[in-house]
Design a protein around this motif. Sequence first.
Motif, PDB file in Angstrom:
ATOM      1  N   UNK A  55       0.856  -1.191   0.000  1.00 62.12           N
ATOM      2  CA  UNK A  55       0.000   0.000   0.000  1.00 62.12           C
ATOM      3  C   UNK A  55       0.891   1.240   0.000  1.00 62.12           C
ATOM      4  N   UNK A  56       1.374   1.613  -1.183  1.00 62.89           N
ATOM      5  CA  UNK A  56       2.326   2.713  -1.291  1.00 62.89           C
ATOM      6  C   UNK A  56       1.688   4.068  -1.051  1.00 62.89           C
ATOM      7  N   UNK A  57       0.372   4.120  -1.026  1.00 54.37           N
ATOM      8  CA  UNK A  57      -0.296   5.379  -0.724  1.00 54.37           C
ATOM      9  C   UNK A  57      -0.098   5.770   0.741  1.00 54.37           C
ATOM     10  N   UNK A  58      -0.055   4.783   1.614  1.00 53.02           N
ATOM     11  CA  UNK A  58      -0.005   5.053   3.048  1.00 53.02           C
ATOM     12  C   UNK A  58       1.295   4.623   3.714  1.00 53.02           C
ATOM     13  N   UNK A  59       2.112   3.858   3.035  1.00 58.59           N
ATOM     14  CA  UNK A  59       3.310   3.310   3.667  1.00 58.59           C
ATOM     15  C   UNK A  59       4.512   3.438   2.736  1.00 58.59           C
ATOM     16  N   UNK A  60       5.690   3.429   3.354  1.00 52.30           N
ATOM     17  CA  UNK A  60       6.917   3.469   2.586  1.00 52.30           C
ATOM     18  C   UNK A  60       7.334   4.877   2.197  1.00 52.30           C
ATOM     19  N   UNK A  61       8.415   4.974   1.457  1.00 50.28           N
ATOM     20  CA  UNK A  61       8.964   6.251   1.065  1.00 50.28           C
ATOM     21  C   UNK A  61      10.032   6.726   2.040  1.00 50.28           C
ATOM     22  N   UNK A  62      10.685   7.840   1.748  1.00 52.13           N
ATOM     23  CA  UNK A  62      11.827   8.296   2.561  1.00 52.13           C
ATOM     24  C   UNK A  62      11.522   8.502   4.037  1.00 52.13           C
ATOM     25  N   UNK A  63      10.324   8.995   4.374  1.00 49.45           N
ATOM     26  CA  UNK A  63      10.002   9.256   5.781  1.00 49.45           C
ATOM     27  C   UNK A  63       9.551   8.008   6.524  1.00 49.45           C
ATOM     28  N   UNK A  64       9.266   6.936   5.798  1.00 46.75           N
ATOM     29  CA  UNK A  64       8.843   5.676   6.420  1.00 46.75           C
ATOM     30  C   UNK A  64       9.663   4.527   5.837  1.00 46.75           C
ATOM     31  N   UNK A  65      10.961   4.769   5.706  1.00 50.44           N
ATOM     32  CA  UNK A  65      11.826   3.784   5.056  1.00 50.44           C
ATOM     33  C   UNK A  65      11.981   2.517   5.884  1.00 50.44           C
ATOM     34  N   UNK A  66      12.013   2.685   7.209  1.00 50.86           N
ATOM     35  CA  UNK A  66      12.234   1.573   8.144  1.00 50.86           C
ATOM     36  C   UNK A  66      11.277   1.759   9.323  1.00 50.86           C
ATOM     37  N   UNK A  67      10.701   0.664   9.802  1.00 47.69           N
ATOM     38  CA  UNK A  67       9.845   0.723  10.989  1.00 47.69           C
ATOM     39  C   UNK A  67      10.486  -0.097  12.094  1.00 47.69           C
ATOM     40  N   UNK A  68      10.624   0.513  13.288  1.00 50.07           N
ATOM     41  CA  UNK A  68      11.238  -0.159  14.435  1.00 50.07           C
ATOM     42  C   UNK A  68      10.235  -0.298  15.570  1.00 50.07           C
ATOM     43  N   UNK A  69      10.309  -1.422  16.265  1.00 48.86           N
ATOM     44  CA  UNK A  69       9.462  -1.664  17.433  1.00 48.86           C
ATOM     45  C   UNK A  69      10.292  -2.443  18.437  1.00 48.86           C
ATOM     46  N   UNK A  70      10.081  -2.180  19.721  1.00 49.06           N
ATOM     47  CA  UNK A  70      10.940  -2.783  20.729  1.00 49.06           C
ATOM     48  C   UNK A  70      10.431  -4.151  21.184  1.00 49.06           C
ATOM     49  N   UNK A  71      11.360  -5.067  21.380  1.00 52.50           N
ATOM     50  CA  UNK A  71      11.005  -6.434  21.772  1.00 52.50           C
ATOM     51  C   UNK A  71      10.323  -6.473  23.133  1.00 52.50           C
ATOM     52  N   UNK A  72      10.673  -5.533  24.023  1.00 52.20           N
ATOM     53  CA  UNK A  72      10.070  -5.510  25.339  1.00 52.20           C
ATOM     54  C   UNK A  72       8.569  -5.212  25.265  1.00 52.20           C
ATOM     55  N   UNK A 152       8.852   5.188  12.826  1.00 56.54           N
ATOM     56  CA  UNK A 152       9.379   5.169  11.465  1.00 56.54           C
ATOM     57  C   UNK A 152      10.710   5.910  11.443  1.00 56.54           C
ATOM     58  N   UNK A 153      11.580   5.473  10.536  1.00 60.11           N
ATOM     59  CA  UNK A 153      12.924   6.029  10.445  1.00 60.11           C
ATOM     60  C   UNK A 153      13.288   6.376   9.010  1.00 60.11           C
ATOM     61  N   UNK A 154      14.001   7.475   8.854  1.00 69.02           N
ATOM     62  CA  UNK A 154      14.642   7.820   7.589  1.00 69.02           C
ATOM     63  C   UNK A 154      16.035   7.190   7.551  1.00 69.02           C
ATOM     64  N   UNK A 155      16.538   6.969   6.350  1.00 68.11           N
ATOM     65  CA  UNK A 155      17.903   6.490   6.192  1.00 68.11           C
ATOM     66  C   UNK A 155      18.761   7.664   5.721  1.00 68.11           C
TER      67      UNK A 155
END
Length: 221
Positions: A55-72, A152-155
């Motif tokens: 769903x490239x309309x709502x996800x991905x791209x430079x501002x949402x290049x990587x998604x991080x979530x903590x294991x805890x 979300x993370x930028x690279x």
Amino acid sequence: MADHARIHSVNIGTARPTEHSAPGLTGIDKRPVGGPVRVGAPERGSGVAGDAICDLRHHGGPDQAVYAYESEELAAWAEELGRELHPGVFGENLTTAGLPVSTALIGERWRIGDGPLLEVSSPRIPCRTFQGWLGERGWVKRFTERALPGAYLRVLEPGEVAAGDRVSVVHRPAHGVDVATVFRAMTTEPALLPGLLEVAELPEPIRDRARRRAAGGADGD
């Protein structure tokens, strides 16, 4: 941040059919992969090599290049829901350990091992694809009420990432606005939106919503 902050797993997803997303496909079911994975700044889609975003309309791209979530947090949800939640099940590319992702500052920069430099850009907002995938009744509401959405993370600099890599916070901006605050502003507490205008590192759509709220809009939409 503790010195033991690290990458617990690197996760990628393949496109699978779903009835919960307009494209009819989703890459939300991400699974840990072995070996180093290349991370770079995408024009569209994911910044993680081999990872599908449908769903490239709502996800991905430079501002949402990587998604991080903590294991805890994943472990806390697993206990609450009474079910196993494997790394990547929330759609995250990086499952971290010892790193408070949801309380990271917008614009905070992380060096992963000797590899990429990533910048925290915004919170993840839950959607019906997420709820449909987990199959938990009222999931979007429950996730929203917890207000620990991951980031979300930028690279900024590309490189390779692998499980076990150390995460070093190399820059923290002075504004003090964290991911959880932005999440609440965009969901349950829109009165917080005008306060986001000082955060230059936020994606422009969020800053635009904050400007509309500051100009007298009902909820910034």
